[in-house]
Design an enzyme around this catalytic site. Structure first.
Site, PDB file in Angstrom:
ATOM      1  N   LYS A   1       0.868  -1.191   0.000  1.00  0.00           N
ATOM      2  CA  LYS A   1       0.000   0.000   0.000  1.00  0.00           C
ATOM      3  C   LYS A   1       0.896   1.229   0.000  1.00  0.00           C
ATOM      4  O   LYS A   1       2.042   1.164   0.453  1.00  0.00           O
ATOM      5  CB  LYS A   1      -0.880   0.000   1.254  1.00  0.00           C
ATOM      6  CG  LYS A   1      -2.061   0.950   1.181  1.00  0.00           C
ATOM      7  CD  LYS A   1      -3.245   0.351   0.443  1.00  0.00           C
ATOM      8  CE  LYS A   1      -4.342   1.364   0.225  1.00  0.00           C
ATOM      9  NZ  LYS A   1      -5.562   0.749  -0.329  1.00  0.00           N
TER      10      LYS A   1
ATOM     11  N   ASP B   1      -6.973   4.556  -4.708  1.00  0.00           N
ATOM     12  CA  ASP B   1      -7.588   4.457  -3.368  1.00  0.00           C
ATOM     13  C   ASP B   1      -8.185   5.838  -3.119  1.00  0.00           C
ATOM     14  O   ASP B   1      -8.367   6.612  -4.080  1.00  0.00           O
ATOM     15  CB  ASP B   1      -6.538   4.079  -2.303  1.00  0.00           C
ATOM     16  CG  ASP B   1      -7.180   3.723  -0.955  1.00  0.00           C
ATOM     17  OD1 ASP B   1      -7.835   2.675  -0.873  1.00  0.00           O
ATOM     18  OD2 ASP B   1      -7.060   4.512   0.003  1.00  0.00           O
TER      19      ASP B   1
HETATM   20  P1  NDP Z   1     -12.902   8.055  -2.844  1.00  0.00           P
HETATM   21  O1  NDP Z   1     -11.845   9.058  -2.591  1.00  0.00           O
HETATM   22  O2  NDP Z   1     -13.415   7.875  -4.222  1.00  0.00           O
HETATM   23  O3  NDP Z   1     -14.160   8.336  -1.902  1.00  0.00           O
HETATM   24  C1  NDP Z   1     -14.052   8.370  -0.514  1.00  0.00           C
HETATM   25  C2  NDP Z   1     -15.375   8.820   0.058  1.00  0.00           C
HETATM   26  O4  NDP Z   1     -15.314   8.750   1.487  1.00  0.00           O
HETATM   27  C3  NDP Z   1     -15.709  10.259  -0.282  1.00  0.00           C
HETATM   28  O5  NDP Z   1     -17.093  10.403  -0.327  1.00  0.00           O
HETATM   29  C4  NDP Z   1     -15.104  11.018   0.900  1.00  0.00           C
HETATM   30  O6  NDP Z   1     -15.706  12.268   1.121  1.00  0.00           O
HETATM   31  C5  NDP Z   1     -15.401  10.075   2.038  1.00  0.00           C
HETATM   32  N1  NDP Z   1     -14.378  10.225   3.082  1.00  0.00           N
HETATM   33  C6  NDP Z   1     -13.034  10.080   2.941  1.00  0.00           C
HETATM   34  N2  NDP Z   1     -12.410  10.323   4.104  1.00  0.00           N
HETATM   35  C7  NDP Z   1     -13.381  10.616   4.984  1.00  0.00           C
HETATM   36  C8  NDP Z   1     -13.385  10.959   6.351  1.00  0.00           C
HETATM   37  N3  NDP Z   1     -12.236  11.038   7.045  1.00  0.00           N
HETATM   38  N4  NDP Z   1     -14.574  11.168   6.939  1.00  0.00           N
HETATM   39  C9  NDP Z   1     -15.740  11.075   6.233  1.00  0.00           C
HETATM   40  N5  NDP Z   1     -15.799  10.760   4.945  1.00  0.00           N
HETATM   41  C10 NDP Z   1     -14.640  10.533   4.323  1.00  0.00           C
HETATM   42  O7  NDP Z   1     -12.330   6.676  -2.261  1.00  0.00           O
HETATM   43  P2  NDP Z   1     -12.809   5.195  -2.563  1.00  0.00           P
HETATM   44  O8  NDP Z   1     -14.270   5.157  -2.762  1.00  0.00           O
HETATM   45  O9  NDP Z   1     -11.904   4.641  -3.588  1.00  0.00           O
HETATM   46  O10 NDP Z   1     -12.417   4.474  -1.183  1.00  0.00           O
HETATM   47  C11 NDP Z   1     -13.318   4.405  -0.085  1.00  0.00           C
HETATM   48  C12 NDP Z   1     -12.856   3.302   0.864  1.00  0.00           C
HETATM   49  O11 NDP Z   1     -12.835   2.056   0.149  1.00  0.00           O
HETATM   50  C13 NDP Z   1     -11.462   3.461   1.439  1.00  0.00           C
HETATM   51  O12 NDP Z   1     -11.428   2.882   2.735  1.00  0.00           O
HETATM   52  C14 NDP Z   1     -10.612   2.617   0.500  1.00  0.00           C
HETATM   53  O13 NDP Z   1      -9.408   2.188   1.110  1.00  0.00           O
HETATM   54  C15 NDP Z   1     -11.555   1.464   0.276  1.00  0.00           C
HETATM   55  N6  NDP Z   1     -11.300   0.670  -0.922  1.00  0.00           N
HETATM   56  C16 NDP Z   1     -11.280   1.239  -2.180  1.00  0.00           C
HETATM   57  C17 NDP Z   1     -11.084   0.460  -3.285  1.00  0.00           C
HETATM   58  C18 NDP Z   1     -11.172   1.004  -4.667  1.00  0.00           C
HETATM   59  O14 NDP Z   1     -11.125   0.210  -5.617  1.00  0.00           O
HETATM   60  N7  NDP Z   1     -11.338   2.309  -4.853  1.00  0.00           N
HETATM   61  C19 NDP Z   1     -10.790  -0.980  -3.168  1.00  0.00           C
HETATM   62  C20 NDP Z   1     -10.920  -1.500  -1.818  1.00  0.00           C
HETATM   63  C21 NDP Z   1     -11.131  -0.680  -0.765  1.00  0.00           C
HETATM   64  P3  NDP Z   1     -14.941  13.606   0.643  1.00  0.00           P
HETATM   65  O15 NDP Z   1     -15.071  13.637  -0.853  1.00  0.00           O
HETATM   66  O16 NDP Z   1     -15.666  14.682   1.323  1.00  0.00           O
HETATM   67  O17 NDP Z   1     -13.515  13.458   1.102  1.00  0.00           O
END
Ligand code: NDP
Length: 444
Positions: free
Chosen positions: A126, A166
């Site tokens: 990672k 991510d």
């Molecule tokens: P994105 O950046 O596309 O989206 C993240 C979302 O979560 C946004 O809506 C963001 O809001 C919100 N968010 C992020 N940090 C916080 C916080 N501290 N408090 C509240 N809301 C928060 O990321 P992903 O959708 O890619 O990833 C989301 C999760 O899924 C993570 O844990 C990631 O590790 C996991 N994941 C992702 C994969 C992938 O293929 N993308 C694969 C496996 C796991 P805002 O825009 O306001 O920051």
């Protein structure tokens, strides 16, 4: 003291100020106790657990870049190459101001087991940086990504370490990073996944984590005599995972009533309009306050609140530790049937315990969100054979991987007398394959 406790205490002592990493190690080691007890003499002799919980390598580097006002900015970048027993390191790059070494280590550690569970030949890693993409111009994003890759390119390659997206790293960032890698190394190779379709990306990769989350949840519900069709669903997040989880849930006949970002959350009693959500988040890159302009009958609330809504299935898809014990109590009081983690470690340990004690089916992230990395591995295969599969082929592969994955964790839980405990099942099934490969390769 048991071997598991000894190793955990040492990790806490030797890695101070890394609470998320401690949490992930504890969660995994606790559920491995029956396997460790059955093999304690051999594992101790080979320092198996010590080798498992310490990364093979961790790289930390400076990222200087120049903003639009001509000022020099400096961020810190990381790549943790955790375990390569079953394949090249594989895992995403997180760009978020909260990123530090402990968070990258927790994610890298989880990734080992997740990647193993997919049944594909990928090790765990990672990376990321404490860079905040919010409010940056497109040029600033490009300059940051290029500087980040200038250093990272020394340590990665199609057969050594293959990063992906991510939080904060989507198609745009992967494109800029890929361009810089190619320029520096002179190689057009599958070094990153999540690439655009015009330069080696895989169909379904964008949708894969969210779709995979629904495929495995559907299988778990069917296995236990329920159906996702007709269920009311609560989702947190509004990023890549959340959007495609919502899309697939709707396709499977569920009604999704919530989504959120880090400022607030939306309740749409008529069901989230995923086309509107995509336009807001993927095209215009706006905040969720805009959603009301598309759906006047929806509600927008500042702060946290998704888990207070009555639902049958909950999908936390935002970030770590976002679903706490209080949230779990609300979900149970509202009659939730299942919780499946789209994000990595979004549920706090006491909340997981509470949900399981109250007979809620609980799928941990390392199983439930493995569809993303599984499709990344399919992208690597396509890059190696210099072909691009059809959407249908990639999607049906993803679905069969997630269905098999469910039965693998269900089987592992049953084998150790913990029927229905998918947390233990996922940790044990992921661990067994990695340990087998580590043992075969000697003390390295
Ligand atoms: P994105 O950046 O596309 O989206 C993240 C979302 O979560 C946004 O809506 C963001 O809001 C919100 N968010 C992020 N940090 C916080 C916080 N501290 N408090 C509240 N809301 C928060 O990321 P992903 O959708 O890619 O990833 C989301 C999760 O899924 C993570 O844990 C990631 O590790 C996991 N994941 C992702 C994969 C992938 O293929 N993308 C694969 C496996 C796991 P805002 O825009 O306001 O920051």
């Amino acid at each position: 003291m048991s071997y598991v406790d000894e190793v955990y205490e040492r990790i806490v002592r030797e890695n101070p100020n890394e609470p998320e990493f401690h949490q992930a190690v504890k969660e995994v080691l606790d559920s491995l106790r029956p396997v460790v007890q059955a093999n304690e003499e051999q594992f101790r002799r080979d320092a198996l657990l010590e080798r498992l919980v310490n990364p093979e390598r961790q790289i930390k580097f400076r990222i200087p870049w120049i903003d639009d006002n001509g000022n020099v900015q400096v961020n810190t970048g990381y790549r943790v190459q955790f375990n390569s027993a079953i394949g090249p390191y594989k895992g995403g790059l997180r760009l978020h101001p909260s990123v530090n070494l402990g968070i990258i280590k927790f994610l890298g550690f989880e990734q080992i087991f997740k990647n193993s569970l997919t049944g594909l030949p990928i090790g765990g890693g990672k990376g990321g940086a404490d860079f905040d993409p919010k409010g940056k111009s497109d040029r600033e994003i490009m300059k940051f990504c290029q500087s980040f890759m200038t250093e990272l390119s020394k340590y990665i390659g199609a057969d050594t370490d293959v990063p992906a997206g991510d939080i904060g790293t989507g198609a745009r960032e992967i494109g800029y990073m890929y361009g810089q890698y190619k320029r520096i190394r002179g190689l057009f190779e599958g070094v990153l996944t999540g690439k655009g379709l015009s330069y080696g990306g895989s169909l379904v990769r964008t949708e894969a984590t969210g779709y995979g989350l629904l495929y495995i949840t559907e299988e778990m519900l069917l296995h236990n005599g329920h159906d996702i069709k007709g269920k009311t669903v609560a989702v947190s997040g509004a990023g890549n995972v959340a959007i495609y989880a919502i899309e697939k849930a709707i396709q499977l006949g569920a009604k999704v009533v919530t989504c959120s970002d880090s400022n607030g959350w939306v309740y749409d009693p008529d069901g989230i309009d995923v086309a509107a959500l995509k336009e807001i988040k993927e095209v215009k890159r706006q905040r969720l306050t805009e959603y009301k302009n598309y759906r006047p009958d929806s509600e927008y609330h500042e702060g946290k609140g998704v888990w207070s809504v009555k639902c049958d299935v909950a999908f936390p898809c935002a970030t770590q530790n976002e679903l706490t014990l209080d949230d779990a109590k609300l979900l149970v009081a509202n009659g939730v049937t299942a919780v499946a983690e789209g994000a990595n470690m979004p549920t706090t340990p006491d909340a997981v315990d509470y949900l399981q004690e109250n007979n809620v089916y609980f799928l941990p992230g390392k199983a439930a969100n493995a569809g993303g990395v599984a499709t990344s591995a399919l992208e690597m295969s396509q890059n190696s054979e210099r072909l691009q599969w059809s959407f249908e082929k990639a999607d049906s592969k993803l679905k069969s991987i997630m269905v098999d994955l469910f039965h693998r964790i269900d089987g592992a839980a049953k084998k150790y007398g913990m029927d229905g405990n998918y947390v233990a099942g996922a940790n044990i099934a992921g661990f067994e394959k990695v340990v087998d490969a580590m043992n075969a390769q000697g003390i390295v």
